[in-house]
Design an enzyme around this catalytic site. Structure first.
Site, PDB file in Angstrom:
ATOM      1  N   LYS A   1      21.528  -0.862  52.741  1.00  0.00           N
ATOM      2  CA  LYS A   1      21.240  -0.853  51.433  1.00  0.00           C
ATOM      3  C   LYS A   1      20.553  -1.954  50.634  1.00  0.00           C
ATOM      4  CE  LYS A   1      23.696  -1.093  47.304  1.00  0.00           C
ATOM      5  NZ  LYS A   1      24.874  -1.263  46.547  1.00  0.00           N
TER       6      LYS A   1
ATOM      7  N   LYS B   1      34.907  -4.522  48.292  1.00  0.00           N
ATOM      8  CA  LYS B   1      34.880  -5.869  47.622  1.00  0.00           C
ATOM      9  C   LYS B   1      36.236  -6.517  48.115  1.00  0.00           C
ATOM     10  CE  LYS B   1      31.684  -5.636  44.773  1.00  0.00           C
ATOM     11  NZ  LYS B   1      30.346  -6.627  45.145  1.00  0.00           N
TER      12      LYS B   1
ATOM     13  N   LYS C   1      21.599  -6.808  45.370  1.00  0.00           N
ATOM     14  CA  LYS C   1      21.710  -8.103  45.274  1.00  0.00           C
ATOM     15  C   LYS C   1      22.576  -9.174  45.962  1.00  0.00           C
ATOM     16  CE  LYS C   1      22.367  -6.137  41.129  1.00  0.00           C
ATOM     17  NZ  LYS C   1      21.994  -5.756  39.633  1.00  0.00           N
TER      18      LYS C   1
HETATM   19  P1  TYM Z   1      24.434  -2.003  39.874  1.00  0.00           P
HETATM   20  O1  TYM Z   1      24.141  -3.038  38.699  1.00  0.00           O
HETATM   21  O2  TYM Z   1      25.016  -2.444  41.051  1.00  0.00           O
HETATM   22  O3  TYM Z   1      23.106  -0.934  40.192  1.00  0.00           O
HETATM   23  C1  TYM Z   1      22.452  -0.447  39.307  1.00  0.00           C
HETATM   24  C2  TYM Z   1      21.630   0.892  39.386  1.00  0.00           C
HETATM   25  O4  TYM Z   1      20.943   0.981  40.765  1.00  0.00           O
HETATM   26  C3  TYM Z   1      21.279   1.448  41.652  1.00  0.00           C
HETATM   27  N1  TYM Z   1      21.153   0.745  42.939  1.00  0.00           N
HETATM   28  C4  TYM Z   1      20.539   1.532  44.031  1.00  0.00           C
HETATM   29  N2  TYM Z   1      19.898   2.986  43.908  1.00  0.00           N
HETATM   30  C5  TYM Z   1      19.128   3.272  45.210  1.00  0.00           C
HETATM   31  N3  TYM Z   1      19.127   2.335  46.227  1.00  0.00           N
HETATM   32  C6  TYM Z   1      19.633   1.041  46.171  1.00  0.00           C
HETATM   33  N4  TYM Z   1      19.664   0.259  47.100  1.00  0.00           N
HETATM   34  C7  TYM Z   1      20.389   0.819  44.973  1.00  0.00           C
HETATM   35  N5  TYM Z   1      20.943  -0.555  44.767  1.00  0.00           N
HETATM   36  C8  TYM Z   1      21.436  -0.271  43.209  1.00  0.00           C
HETATM   37  C9  TYM Z   1      22.600   1.776  41.551  1.00  0.00           C
HETATM   38  O5  TYM Z   1      23.338   2.988  41.892  1.00  0.00           O
HETATM   39  C10 TYM Z   1      22.755   1.815  39.819  1.00  0.00           C
HETATM   40  O6  TYM Z   1      22.232   3.075  39.391  1.00  0.00           O
HETATM   41  N6  TYM Z   1      28.641  -0.060  38.213  1.00  0.00           N
HETATM   42  C11 TYM Z   1      26.985   0.067  37.972  1.00  0.00           C
HETATM   43  C12 TYM Z   1      26.784  -0.349  36.558  1.00  0.00           C
HETATM   44  C13 TYM Z   1      27.357   0.490  35.517  1.00  0.00           C
HETATM   45  C14 TYM Z   1      27.114   1.862  35.395  1.00  0.00           C
HETATM   46  C15 TYM Z   1      28.011   2.460  34.087  1.00  0.00           C
HETATM   47  C16 TYM Z   1      26.240   2.794  35.712  1.00  0.00           C
HETATM   48  C17 TYM Z   1      28.451   0.186  34.678  1.00  0.00           C
HETATM   49  N7  TYM Z   1      28.937   1.198  34.019  1.00  0.00           N
HETATM   50  C18 TYM Z   1      28.065   3.375  33.683  1.00  0.00           C
HETATM   51  C19 TYM Z   1      26.316   4.175  35.137  1.00  0.00           C
HETATM   52  C20 TYM Z   1      27.003   4.410  34.374  1.00  0.00           C
HETATM   53  C21 TYM Z   1      26.465  -0.852  38.783  1.00  0.00           C
HETATM   54  O7  TYM Z   1      27.269  -1.812  39.493  1.00  0.00           O
HETATM   55  O8  TYM Z   1      25.512  -0.943  39.094  1.00  0.00           O
END
Ligand code: TYM
Length: 332
Positions: free
Chosen positions: A196, A113, A199
């Site tokens: 990867k 970031k 978004k």
């Molecule tokens: P976020 O919103 O970026 O993504 C949500 C979930 O999707 C998974 N993910 C992927 N898995 C495989 N391949 C990909 N290309 C891919 N892109 C996204 C992420 O690994 C995630 O599981 N910080 C987290 C949200 C969060 C969270 C938490 C998760 C906040 N608090 C507590 C677990 C527990 C996030 O930004 O995910």
């Protein structure tokens, strides 16, 4: 009797894409029958990117619709908005007192970031892992279904939990594990060769469940490829590996084997492979897209689900916060 406590969330900074599904959401759906599940919409975390007030709730509501479209059942799992659970913020504050600048600065997602948005390196980004830890520990979850990119955050959650337990000589928190049904955590690649699916990884990189057939096809037909193999059984370059990996998740093993064989014989035509991938992808995505359209119009039901989730999540969070306040030495 349900077995373990499970907790996870997705940020409402865009629609659900294939990566979110295979990394996280698919596990949510599979786990809701057997476990005590808390699945939230991470709308506190989304503040690091400064959404407008108009977008904040609309995006969160859309994620709820997409959770339901993927098969999450509010009668089986507790589905709630992170911002409906301010107990999380109290725990976040407590955990921040024992989270150190050096370790937070070394987190890969933070360093990314800093590179991507040098003008918005806010304290929320730095303490992103403690907020995540609070989300998980507030329910004392043991398993956290996430994609590969969240592995380091889970490691930090264990560090913070163990540190709290040591400091207060208690066993308030379990040490939660990142989890995927198939074993290894997954990383679904994007379409632009960048590794990867995400978004924020650029236009056309992610396939969303809301994508209309024409959009979906266009994205796949434009996916990055090379000029083709020149020798039999040649190692595939990154962008070609990515296409095959995407094919593996939505096509039959026979289809994958067919194109793999053509690649190894240097007879592959990427146009044909992409056409097949687009067709299989459309078949995979279409039922989700249709359910999203159906479910999105029932405002009263969505509100009921949010209220029900809030109440159930609150019960669990209140128990933890009362215990933690007592351990720390506050008057309850
Ligand atoms: P976020 O919103 O970026 O993504 C949500 C979930 O999707 C998974 N993910 C992927 N898995 C495989 N391949 C990909 N290309 C891919 N892109 C996204 C992420 O690994 C995630 O599981 N910080 C987290 C949200 C969060 C969270 C938490 C998760 C906040 N608090 C507590 C677990 C527990 C996030 O930004 O995910």
């Amino acid at each position: 009797m349900k077995k373990e406590i499970v907790c996870s969330g997705i940020r409402p900074t865009g629609n659900i894409h294939l990566g979110n599904y295979f990394g996280a959401l698919r596990n949510f759906v599979k786990m809701q029958d057997e476990h005590d599940c808390y699945f939230f919409i991470a709308d506190y975390h989304s503040l690091t990117t400064h959404p407008t007030p108009e977008h904040l709730y609309a995006n969160a509501r859309q994620i709820l619709v997409e959770y339901l479209a993927a098969g999450l059942d509010p009668e089986k799992a507790t589905i709630y908005l992170q911002s409906d659970l301010p107990e999380t913020i109290e725990l976040y504050l407590f955990l921040n007192m024992n989270a150190y600048l050096g370790e937070l600065e070394r987190v890969t997602s933070f360093k990314d970031k800093v590179r991507q948005q040098p003008n918005n390196v806010n304290a929320g980004l730095l303490t992103y892992p403690t907020l995540m830890a609070a989300d998980i520990l507030i329910h004392k979850a043991a398993k956290v279904p996430v994609g590969k990119d969240q592995e380091q955050h889970l490691e930090m959650t264990r560090t913070f939990a163990q540190r709290f337990n040591n400091m207060y000589k208690c066993e308030a928190f379990p040490l939660p594990q990142a989890y995927n049904f198939g074993g290894e955590l997954v990383k679904i690649p994007g379409l632009n060769g960048s590794g990867k699916m995400g978004k924020s990884e650029g236009e056309g990189n992610a396939i969303f469940f809301v994508d209309e057939p024409a959009v979906l096809k266009k994205k796949i037909m434009r996916a990055k490829t090379d000029s083709g193999p020149t020798q039999p059984n040649q190692e595939k370059p990154e962008e070609i590996k990515n296409l095959f990996q995407l094919m593996k998740v939505v096509s039959t093993p026979d289809t994958v084997a067919y194109f793999d064989d053509l690649y190894n014989k240097c007879e592959i035509r990427y146009g044909d492979m992409k056409k097949q991938l687009a067709e299989d992808m459309e078949n995979f995505v279409a039922p989700f897209r249709e359910r999203i359209k159906e479910l999105g119009s029932d405002e009263a039901r969505l509100n009921r689900i949010m209220d029900m989730g809030k109440e159930k999540a609150h019960e669990s969070a209140r128990r933890t916060i009362d215990e933690v306040r007592h351990i720390i030495g506050y008057r309850n």
